[in-house]
Design a protein around this motif. Structure first.
Motif, PDB file in Angstrom:
ATOM      1  N   TRP A   9      -7.880   1.844  -2.444  1.00  0.00           N
ATOM      2  CA  TRP A   9      -6.581   2.163  -1.842  1.00  0.00           C
ATOM      3  C   TRP A   9      -6.771   2.983  -0.416  1.00  0.00           C
ATOM      4  N   VAL A  24       1.023  -1.169  -0.079  1.00  0.00           N
ATOM      5  CA  VAL A  24      -0.065  -0.234   0.045  1.00  0.00           C
ATOM      6  C   VAL A  24       1.058   1.377  -0.033  1.00  0.00           C
ATOM      7  N   PRO A  25       0.649   1.969  -0.946  1.00  0.00           N
ATOM      8  CA  PRO A  25       1.569   3.283  -1.094  1.00  0.00           C
ATOM      9  C   PRO A  25       1.000   4.248   0.022  1.00  0.00           C
ATOM     10  N   SER A  48      -3.963   4.188   1.993  1.00  0.00           N
ATOM     11  CA  SER A  48      -3.196   5.309   1.428  1.00  0.00           C
ATOM     12  C   SER A  48      -3.959   6.625   1.872  1.00  0.00           C
ATOM     13  N   ARG A  94       1.024   7.666   0.046  1.00  0.00           N
ATOM     14  CA  ARG A  94       0.184   8.425  -0.753  1.00  0.00           C
ATOM     15  C   ARG A  94       0.117   8.138  -2.144  1.00  0.00           C
ATOM     16  N   LEU A  95      -1.250   8.225  -2.535  1.00  0.00           N
ATOM     17  CA  LEU A  95      -1.297   8.020  -4.063  1.00  0.00           C
ATOM     18  C   LEU A  95      -2.134   8.959  -4.637  1.00  0.00           C
TER      19      LEU A  95
END
Length: 476
Positions: free
Chosen positions: A196, A176-177, A201, A179-180
């Protein structure tokens, strides 16, 4: 280099769900059939679109619904188990292996050649195999292209340096990034923002237009916007990206208004392009990279002699898996009938005409709130010149909605063709409305008279009781 030459009745290029169905239907008609695939059998839907995306979204939507059910809210108050969600996604994507699809092709007696298939002339296809060999194929009756689409990337300075996500990376990422950034406001954008954000995120949506889901009824985009913002998504309308750079692992995004944004990953959900750029279209007088225009039986209209078919997203009629499979069932039957010299019924709603592509295309957007629609929108009705009556009803007023969740919000719209007295289009927006869609699809595709619909009694207390309320509103 090893070269073999083979002849079949039908050659299918592209073994996604659409190509598989074309091949199976042609084989069921008694025609020898081969399918050519350069990647995984099952295609985009099975591995990078429908199956993995819905596997990511199902726990998100289920938790959001459960939080509004008395007695459940506290039990589901915590975060999602990210590892379990991603593991479920992997399972639903068959771990990106296609052995089951190969077994299915064997069971329906369709031959498979793995490799890159290119047209070399009328009814001719050359396949470059992974081992460096070449297989030269000839079709007695038809070649069908079902190669689908890929992400259409905008021309942004610095794009090639940032390794952006497309729908493929968004559905298959293994972590999981933090910040997306999501560029776009269509179905892929809103579904992946939903997934997400719920998985952890911080999602920022950069939307060029002034609303989400602009091809649907305006209230649908408004309700989805509200739901995303409540979940914590930052949505910025009227925003465009002017340049990108990756610095120290971060994506640096420069906006048209002079602003800047940093993200760990950026998803470009900015449309689709046909996979026709390397199919050898130039050998039959077509332009590589173009959409393939077809008639209602899926013959490509710009190719003489009627041997060339394009089925699924590549023909740009209705870019959805279920609609492509519908097209495939028709195309396979058409190819079989023509090969045998049998009559072809290409009249409206005939056995060999894809009438639903223009009259009854169903679609579900799996966000929270869900959106489900089929047939015309209000804007489409106005553009068509048909005399339409718009009937709206607040879904929150239906008894089944109160049972479904506290604080239920939703909207229903039915469009009535005043000249035919039938349903021309339906849109639902709200939790759980995807399961209402097939009844609407039957009403639209079946052109069921409004007076007969009055006798289709919905069960109490279900959300489907909205049908009764819409008809009562229409009757006044």
């Amino acid at each position: 280099m090893n070269e073999t030459t083979r002849t079949y009745d039908v050659i299918v290029i592209g073994a996604g769900p659409v190509g598989e169905n074309v091949a199976e239907r042609a084989r069921a008609a008694g025609l020898s059939t081969v399918i050519v695939e350069r990647e995984l059998l099952g295609g985009e839907c099975s591995f990078w679109a429908c199956d993995p995306s819905k596997a990511l979204l199902r726990p998100v939507v289920a938790r959001a619904d459960a939080r509004r059910v008395p007695g459940l809210g506290q039990a589901v108050a915590g975060p999602l188990d990210v590892e379990a969600v991603l593991a479920h996604r992997d399972k639903m994507s068959s771990y990106w292996k296609d052995e089951d699809q190969v077994d299915w092709l064997d069971s329906v007696s369709v031959d498979l050649i793995r490799g890159h298939g290119r047209l070399t002339g009328p009814r001719k296809v050359s396949v470059q195999t992974p081992g460096g060999g070449t297989v030269a194929l000839t079709a007695r009756h038809a070649v069908a292209v079902s190669t689908g689409t890929s992400a259409a990337l905008p021309s942004i300075p610095g794009l090639d340096t940032v390794r952006p996500w497309t729908s493929r990376e968004a559905t298959s990422a293994d972590k999981v990034p933090g910040r997306l950034a999501v560029v776009g406001g269509g179905v892929v954008a809103v579904e992946m923002a939903t997934a997400w954000q719920a998985l952890g995120s911080q999602v920022t949506m950069l939307v060029l237009e002034d609303a989400l889901l602009q091809r649907m009824e305006p209230f649908a985009g408004e309700l989805v916007t509200d739901g995303l913002r409540e979940a914590g998504v930052d949505i910025r309308f009227g925003t465009s990206v002017t340049s990108l750079a990756r610095e120290g692992g971060e994506v640096q995004i420069t906006l048209a208004d002079g602003g800047h944004l940093a993200a760990d990953e950026i998803l470009l959900a900015t449309g689709r392009a046909p996979r026709t750029w390397d199919l050898g279209l130039e050998t039959i007088g077509l332009t590589p990279g173009d959409w393939l225009k077809v008639d209602d039986t899926f013959r490509v209209t710009d190719v003489a002699d009627g041997w060339f078919y394009a089925v699924g997203d590549v023909n740009h009629r209705a870019l959805m898996t279920h609609q492509g499979k519908y097209q495939a069932r028709i195309a396979g039957a058409v190819i079989g009938a023509r090969a045998k010299g049998e009559p072809v019924d290409d009249t409206r709603w005939g056995a060999h005409a894809a009438t639903a592509d223009s009259a009854a295309v169903p679609q579900v957007v799996f966000t929270h709130l869900e959106v489900a629609a089929v047939g015309l929108t209000t804007r489409g009705a106005e553009q068509s010149g048909r005399r339409i009556k718009v009937v709206d009803y607040d879904l929150a007023r239906v008894a089944g909605a109160h049972q479904y969740a506290e604080g239920y919000r939703g909207q229903a719209r039915m469009l009535i063709d005043l000249d035919r007295d039938t349903v021309a289009g339906v849109t639902f927006a709200g939790p759980g409305v995807g399961e209402l869609l097939h009844s609407a699809t039957i009403a639209v595709a079946g052109e069921v008279p409004i007076d007969r619909l009055w006798h289709a009694v919905p069960a109490f207390p279900t959300i489907s009781e909205v049908w009764l309320r819409l008809l009562e509103t229409h009757r006044g």
